[in-house]
Design a protein around this motif. Sequence first.
Motif, short mmCIF file in Angstrom:
data_model
loop_
_atom_site.label_atom_id
_atom_site.label_comp_id
_atom_site.label_asym_id
_atom_site.label_seq_id
_atom_site.Cartn_x
_atom_site.Cartn_y
_atom_site.Cartn_z
N LYS A 11 0.82 -1.21 0.00
CA LYS A 11 0.00 0.00 0.00
C LYS A 11 0.85 1.26 0.00
N VAL A 12 2.11 1.11 0.39
CA VAL A 12 3.01 2.28 0.43
C VAL A 12 4.29 1.94 -0.32
N ASP A 70 -7.53 -6.51 5.82
CA ASP A 70 -7.13 -7.91 5.75
C ASP A 70 -8.20 -8.64 4.96
N VAL A 95 1.92 -11.08 11.44
CA VAL A 95 1.03 -10.05 10.92
C VAL A 95 -0.33 -10.34 11.54
N ARG A 264 6.81 -14.07 0.81
CA ARG A 264 7.03 -13.80 2.23
C ARG A 264 8.52 -13.63 2.55
N GLU A 299 1.89 -8.15 -0.12
CA GLU A 299 1.98 -7.12 0.91
C GLU A 299 2.91 -7.46 2.06
N PHE A 300 3.33 -8.72 2.15
CA PHE A 300 4.30 -9.07 3.19
C PHE A 300 5.67 -8.48 2.87
N LEU A 301 5.85 -8.07 1.62
CA LEU A 301 7.16 -7.57 1.18
C LEU A 301 7.17 -6.05 1.16
N PRO A 302 8.36 -5.46 1.40
CA PRO A 302 8.48 -4.03 1.14
C PRO A 302 8.33 -3.79 -0.37
N GLN A 305 10.99 -4.91 -3.24
CA GLN A 305 11.10 -6.35 -3.43
C GLN A 305 9.83 -6.95 -4.04
#
Lengths: 326, 320
Positions: A11-12, A70, A95, A264, A299-302, A305
Amino acid sequence: MITTVVGNYPKVAEGAYSTKLIGAISKWQRKELTDAQLEAVYQEITRAVIQEQEAAGLDLLTDGQIRWEDLVTSLAKHLEGFEIDGLSRWFDNNVYYRRPILHRAPVRKRPILVETYRFAAGCTKRPVKAVLPGPYTFAQMSEDRHFKRLRPFALRLAEILNQEAIDLARAGAPLVQFDEPALGFGRPDMKLALEALGAATKGVKAKTAVYIYFGSLNGALEPLLTRAPVDLVGVDVVSDPKALGALKRLKVAKELALGCLDARNTKLESIKGLHEVFRAVRRLVPSDRLTVNPNCGLEFLPHPQALAKIRRLTEAVRTYPGASTY
Amino acid sequence: MLLTTSVGSLPKPEYLTTTRTKARKGEVDARVLRELEERSTREWIKTQEELGIDIVVDGEQYRGDMVAYFAEHLGGFKESELVRSYGNRYYRKPIIVGKITRPKPITVEWWQFAQQLTKQPVKGMLTGPYTIMDWSFNEHYPSRRAATLAIAQVIRDEARDLERAGAQYIQVDEPAISTRPDEMDLAIEALGIVTRGLRAKTITHICYGNFAAIGPKLHQLPVDQVDLEFANRNFELLEFFRGKRFPKEVGLGVVDVHDHRIESRDEVIKNLKKALKVLRPEQIYVDPDCGLKTRSPQEAVEKLRVVVEAARAVREQLLH
Ligand SMILES: [Zn+2]
């Protein structure tokens, strides 16, 4: 081969479409931003993640679930009968999600995701799929104080998700996907899961898919790949290293989506390694019935990546000698 | 018996949190920050002494996230861009990008600083290797296991240095241990590397998770004491210990750290007595469920006061 993502997307992005959503949501929570102002930020970020998927060369896109807290809250908070409770762990991840509590029989008053689906589809010429929680996972991740039995709860949720899926198909979604991560944990009631999935997909005028990820898929794989009432089954072959071997021993009666990049972990897969995975399934399904994607939402990743993973995926498909139909 | 302690973190006073934010933006000198961290550490040691806590902690005023703090001080880690943890909350998750090393001791100086302020023993506080691995990305080691065992080596060195400095209690927190019960054996193996050969009393704190799945292996944890949250589960965890001769000490969390409500003394006394039906008095250490850092300083003090007063009252009754 079709390339896609499973569902969510960062999201960011400090180096790309900014982190403004964080500030916008906190301001909106403090009532310093109107609904319309927050909506404008959601639209801006959604458009950016769609453009990014498109530029990376993906064939089938999602809206990145930019508005979603979620997988279950995003639906439950719009249904009557649910209250959104405190934080619980999201499967085997560090999370958290907010656990919905069911107090009364759930009711869907109006379409939930259709409007945001239309917006996303309008951002691109490429097909955008719609993603929903599967009824079994939705029920398992909620606290049921009304039915107090899994079967009627899951089947009631299936009816609600079915209405939503029909509306999403009507809005133009070429594929409606149901995520069932709960099937990888404990001893899932596969009979119920398939029955609920059948109720959820009934009469949906679009392709349908079920995706499973996380955990170990030993009990779920065979029933899903042979009997699931869907067109396509998505399997995570990263989280459970045995999944690929197990897959090879099965008869695949459906289209297959192979979750073959680890969403992940930041470590980037090699092209060579991905080609090996593609080759491993080439006897199971012809390449025109094969979809490839990361093993779960990104979304688990920055952000850097996550983007690197989808670029690597499309590059691997482009350079795969066997991808003649692509 | 019924010695009192706390799990590790204590809330940061407002003057420290605002200065930390400024320091992150480069608006405040590192030395100014350090002075305030020392000031609040001094204040917390004094508070714990005044409350009458038996085994005190430094309160981790100089730490942020319990994994990131170690990752920042170890070699082989880099910081990631933001990832979401839940809702609108984001954090920077460490990435293992090279061989993990410990260029120098990490927590020893702070432990010494705290210990010279008090006659009570100060507990050494470390994050466990399994938790550091599980809460980081790994690009360097071939497997989760290889990464965990590599981290275990440097945390062992840190534990040794704490012991050498004089720590009589060393706690190695493993909150992630309950996330994946199938990796419990790995967590046990790694913790064993950390605690092997230590003469100090060793403790591990575990929270938030699938207790039913890890319970059967709890007695295999290579520590003297297992510290668990009892209060936020209405002491239902006691049922697990009933009828067993659990071979280790048990850290009994008797106040809920996620609730603003201050438990009453009588309520904690009642629950301690419940625990005494299942565990032996000399086996029990009394503390809050988890680190108190999410409470306000005032709430934390009041919760700790209840812990001490209830333990003291029950101790008196047992002696007379
Ligand atoms: Zn804890």
